[in-house]
Each structure stands twice: as structure tokens, then as C-alpha cells.
Design an enzyme around this catalytic site. Structure first.
Site, mmCIF file in Angstrom:
data_model
loop_
_atom_site.group_PDB
_atom_site.id
_atom_site.type_symbol
_atom_site.label_atom_id
_atom_site.label_comp_id
_atom_site.label_asym_id
_atom_site.label_seq_id
_atom_site.Cartn_x
_atom_site.Cartn_y
_atom_site.Cartn_z
ATOM 1 N N GLU A 278 12.085 1.986 14.389
ATOM 2 C CA GLU A 278 10.983 2.925 14.008
ATOM 3 C C GLU A 278 9.748 2.897 14.798
ATOM 4 O OE1 GLU A 278 9.893 2.475 10.028
ATOM 5 O OE2 GLU A 278 9.507 0.061 10.123
ATOM 6 N N LEU B 292 10.937 1.155 7.161
ATOM 7 C CA LEU B 292 10.259 1.392 5.971
ATOM 8 C C LEU B 292 10.883 2.877 5.845
ATOM 9 C CD1 LEU B 292 8.269 1.114 4.023
ATOM 10 C CD2 LEU B 292 6.966 2.931 5.211
ATOM 11 N N TYR C 261 0.842 -1.114 0.014
ATOM 12 C CA TYR C 261 -0.141 0.070 -0.088
ATOM 13 C C TYR C 261 0.869 1.293 -0.074
ATOM 14 C CZ TYR C 261 0.645 0.712 4.903
ATOM 15 O OH TYR C 261 1.493 1.003 6.187
ATOM 16 N N LYS D 298 6.449 -1.680 1.997
ATOM 17 C CA LYS D 298 5.147 -1.040 2.558
ATOM 18 C C LYS D 298 4.068 -1.973 2.417
ATOM 19 C CE LYS D 298 3.031 3.326 3.367
ATOM 20 N NZ LYS D 298 3.110 3.353 4.828
HETATM 21 N N1 PDD Z 1 2.778 5.059 7.640
HETATM 22 N N2 PDD Z 1 7.478 3.324 9.132
HETATM 23 C C1 PDD Z 1 6.237 2.673 9.146
HETATM 24 C C2 PDD Z 1 6.155 1.326 9.597
HETATM 25 C C3 PDD Z 1 5.104 3.508 8.683
HETATM 26 O O1 PDD Z 1 4.038 2.733 8.647
HETATM 27 C C4 PDD Z 1 5.250 4.850 8.114
HETATM 28 C C5 PDD Z 1 3.991 5.537 7.382
HETATM 29 C C6 PDD Z 1 6.496 5.615 8.180
HETATM 30 C C7 PDD Z 1 6.622 6.993 7.364
HETATM 31 O O2 PDD Z 1 6.443 7.050 5.920
HETATM 32 P P1 PDD Z 1 6.173 8.114 5.341
HETATM 33 O O3 PDD Z 1 6.920 9.272 5.820
HETATM 34 O O4 PDD Z 1 6.123 7.760 3.595
HETATM 35 O O5 PDD Z 1 4.541 8.337 5.526
HETATM 36 C C8 PDD Z 1 7.534 4.857 8.565
HETATM 37 C C9 PDD Z 1 1.479 5.332 6.983
HETATM 38 C C10 PDD Z 1 1.224 6.906 7.114
HETATM 39 C C11 PDD Z 1 0.581 4.475 7.338
HETATM 40 O O6 PDD Z 1 0.531 3.277 7.461
HETATM 41 O O7 PDD Z 1 -0.674 5.042 7.170
#
Ligand code: PDD
Length: 319
Positions: free
Chosen positions: A199, A223, A41, A167
Site C-alpha cells: 500500500e 490497512l 486512530y 490503525k
Molecule cells: N490513512 N493505508 C494506510 C497506511 C492509511 O494510513 C490509510 C488512511 C489507508 C486508507 O484507509 P481509508 O480508506 O480508511 O482512509 C490505507 C488516513 C487517511 C490517515 O492516516 O490520515
């Protein structure tokens, strides 16, 4: 029945070639996303502007990561970047017309691709078409009060698999960590693997010490957020030194500042960790500089996007 009616008003979503109300969108139970969590996703912000236009932020990077995610799990990307942009634009516009998305609301584009529908069997089935789902819903960014007070976090051992760079919709490990935070009245759980920071459940984590910002390096253990590269750029712009390196649990607990980042949070200061104050217990100067720079980056990208479409027929949406 539980409910999609919880999402109100009923947004218009894209599912496998059609725009339908979310309450009517259905996937077969043999969809491998349902059976195996076999899919990926993306979550990308679309910001509203006083002009009535809406612009995507860092969508190119989100679409590059989407292409990388499908590639890593052997799914052919259903669209190229232009195709995804067009689709997100269509869904956003449909929601402005029919789905209750106001022109002045920031939004989030949620994209999900699963391997598709097949008789249950673990290995990839031959000849299946990926399931493609796109939803655009309002985004409520953290408010000024939350930024001013900062958020409380808890910590836990990172017990997830070792392909956190994908992701994936297989998010049980992340779900359990988010639930752990919720049960402890915390905003997020910061995870450690073998004593090193990885994270949050849905965010990247940063620490500042003596004015230097650090984050765990890009690897299969985290991620790589789209904000990772962005914040790297912003540190350069702000004259803040940045180090991508292993960060021990002791360093996190001794940090002057901790910051979490994601598409839906932007950057947020963490002012308590496991009940103890982080640094002075208040948002710090590194956070303040990054937050301001983040808002400038949004404005700059929106201005560039609007300039680019001045002569185009599309009136309201610039993705
Ligand atoms: N999640 N690490 C994880 C495990 C995440 O699920 C996310 C973002 C990030 C940050 O990624 P980004 O800067 O691209 O949003 C890091 C999204 C927002 C979600 O699952 O809704």
C-alpha cells in the site's frame, strides 16, 4: 514556540471529557501515545451539503474499524458507536459555532485513543484510563485539476512491521515513506514487500489492467481502508471485475491504471510511477467510473441520513 497557531483558527477539540481549544489541549508526557506510540486512530470524512447539514460518510465502518483496532491492542473501547457518533457530532457543532469551521466546508474527524498515562514500562500498566482525543478540522479534497492530471508516485521497499492492519499511531514507517515521496516531488510512495504490492504511506493502492481492477488482498500487510470495501461495492455497481490478489511489482509497472484511495483523497489516479508514465500517462476509464460512483455513493448516503433526521431536533449535523 511551534505551533498549534499553525492550525488557524484554533479548532475546538475533545480531550478526556472536555471541549477545549486545540492550543490549550495538553497530554502528560508519560502518555503512552507519546512514550511508545501505544495507541490507535481513525480518520473519517464529514461532508458539507448545500442544505447546511453535514453528514458523515461510512462512519459505521470507521467505528467498526476503531473498535477492531482498540480490541487488537487490548484497550477497552471508551465508547460504543452511539457514544462516538454523539461525540463527533458535539465536536463538529462546537467548531461550527466557535472553531471556525464553515457550514459549507467538508471536514475530517480525527479520533485518537492511547492506552493512557502511566510510569514508563513496556508491558500494559494496570488500571489506566485511555486518553481520548477527537478533532474536527476542514478537509480539502483533491481538486479537479489534480484529478485531471493524476499524481506522480515513487516506490520503495515496505519495511514496516507486520501488523499494518491495526490503525496504529506508531506511524514512523509510514512517515518515512511520506517523506521519501515529498523529497522526490511525489504525491505518495507505493510500497512493495517481497516483490508484491502492499500500500501507500497513507493510502490503499489499486491497479487496472484490461478493464479489471485488482488490489492486494486484505491481510496483516495492509490497512484495510474503509474505501476498500466501498470500492469493491462500486466495482459491482459499475460492472467492473474486481480481484483481490497478490500483485507483483512487474504488474504494477505494466498496469493501464494505478489508483490510490483514502478518506482524505477519495480516489485519485496515479499517472507517473518512478518517473515513467502509467499506461497512457493519463487518468483512465476505470478511475473515471469509480470516481463518479464514489460521488453517487456520497450523495446517496447523505440523502438517506437527511431523511432519517427530518423529524429530529438536531438541525445541522447528521452523524
Ligand atoms: N490513512 N493505508 C494506510 C497506511 C492509511 O494510513 C490509510 C488512511 C489507508 C486508507 O484507509 P481509508 O480508506 O480508511 O482512509 C490505507 C488516513 C487517511 C490517515 O492516516 O490520515
Amino acid at each position: 514556540m511551534t505551533a498549534v497557531s499553525e492550525v488557524s483558527p484554533d479548532p475546538i477539540v475533545y480531550l478526556n471529557g472536555e471541549l477545549v481549544p486545540l492550543s490549550e489541549a495538553r497530554v502528560p508526557v508519560l502518555d503512552r501515545g507519546f512514550i511508545f506510540g501505544d495507541g490507535i486512530y481513525e480518520v473519517a470524512p464529514l461532508y458539507a451539503h448545500a442544505s447546511g447539514r453535514r453528514t458523515a460518510f461510512r462512519l459505521k465502518q470507521h467505528l467498526t474499524r476503531l473498535a477492531r483496532s482498540v480490541g487488537k491492542i487490548g484497550i477497552a473501547n471508551p465508547f460504543d458507536d452511539a457514544g462516538w457518533r454523539e461525540l463527533i457530532g458535539r465536536v463538529a457543532e462546537a467548531n461550527e459555532t466557535d472553531g471556525g469551521l464553515r457550514a459549507d466546508q467538508d471536514a475530517i474527524a480525527y479520533i485518537q485513543v492511547t492506552r493512557g498515562v502511566a510510569k514508563r514500562g513496556h508491558a500494559f500498566p494496570a488500571g489506566v484510563k485511555p486518553t481520548v482525543f477527537v478533532m474536527v478540522t476542514p478537509l480539502s479534497l483533491p481538486g479537479a485539476a489534480q484529478r485531471a492530471s493524476g499524481v506522480a508516485c515513487v516506490s520503495a521497499e515496505d519495511r514496516r512491521w507486520l501488523n499494518c492492519d491495526i490503525k496504529s499511531v506508531s506511524l514512523l514507517g509510514n512517515v518515512l515513506m511520506a517523506q521519501y515521496a515529498a523529497e522526490n516531488d511525489a504525491f505518495e510512495t507505493l510500497q512493495f514487500r517481497d516483490g508484491l504490492l502492499t500500500e501507500g504511506s497513507s493510502s490503499n493502492v489499486w491497479i487496472a489492467k484490461d478493464g479489471v481492477l485488482a488490489a492486494p488482498p486484505r491481510s496483516n500487510k495492509i490497512l484495510e481502508g474503509i474505501r476498500y470495501g466501498l470500492i469493491e461495492e462500486l466495482t459491482a455497481e459499475c460492472g467492473i471485475r474486481f480481484e483481490a490478489r497478490d500483485i507483483t511489482e512487474a504488474e504494477v509497472r505494466a498496469a493501464d491504471e494505478i489508483i490510490v484511495s483514502s478518506a482524505t483523497k477519495e480516489v485519485l489516479p496515479v499517472t507517473r510511477l518512478d518517473g515513467a508514465p502509467v499506461g497512457a500517462g493519463q487518468p483512465g476509464a476505470v478511475f473515471a467510473a469509480l470516481y463518479a460512483a464514489y460521488q453517487r455513493a456520497k450523495a446517496a448516503e447523505a440523502a438517506a441520513a437527511q431523511e432519517g433526521v427530518e423529524n429530529e431536533s438536531r438541525e445541522r449535523l447528521t452523524v
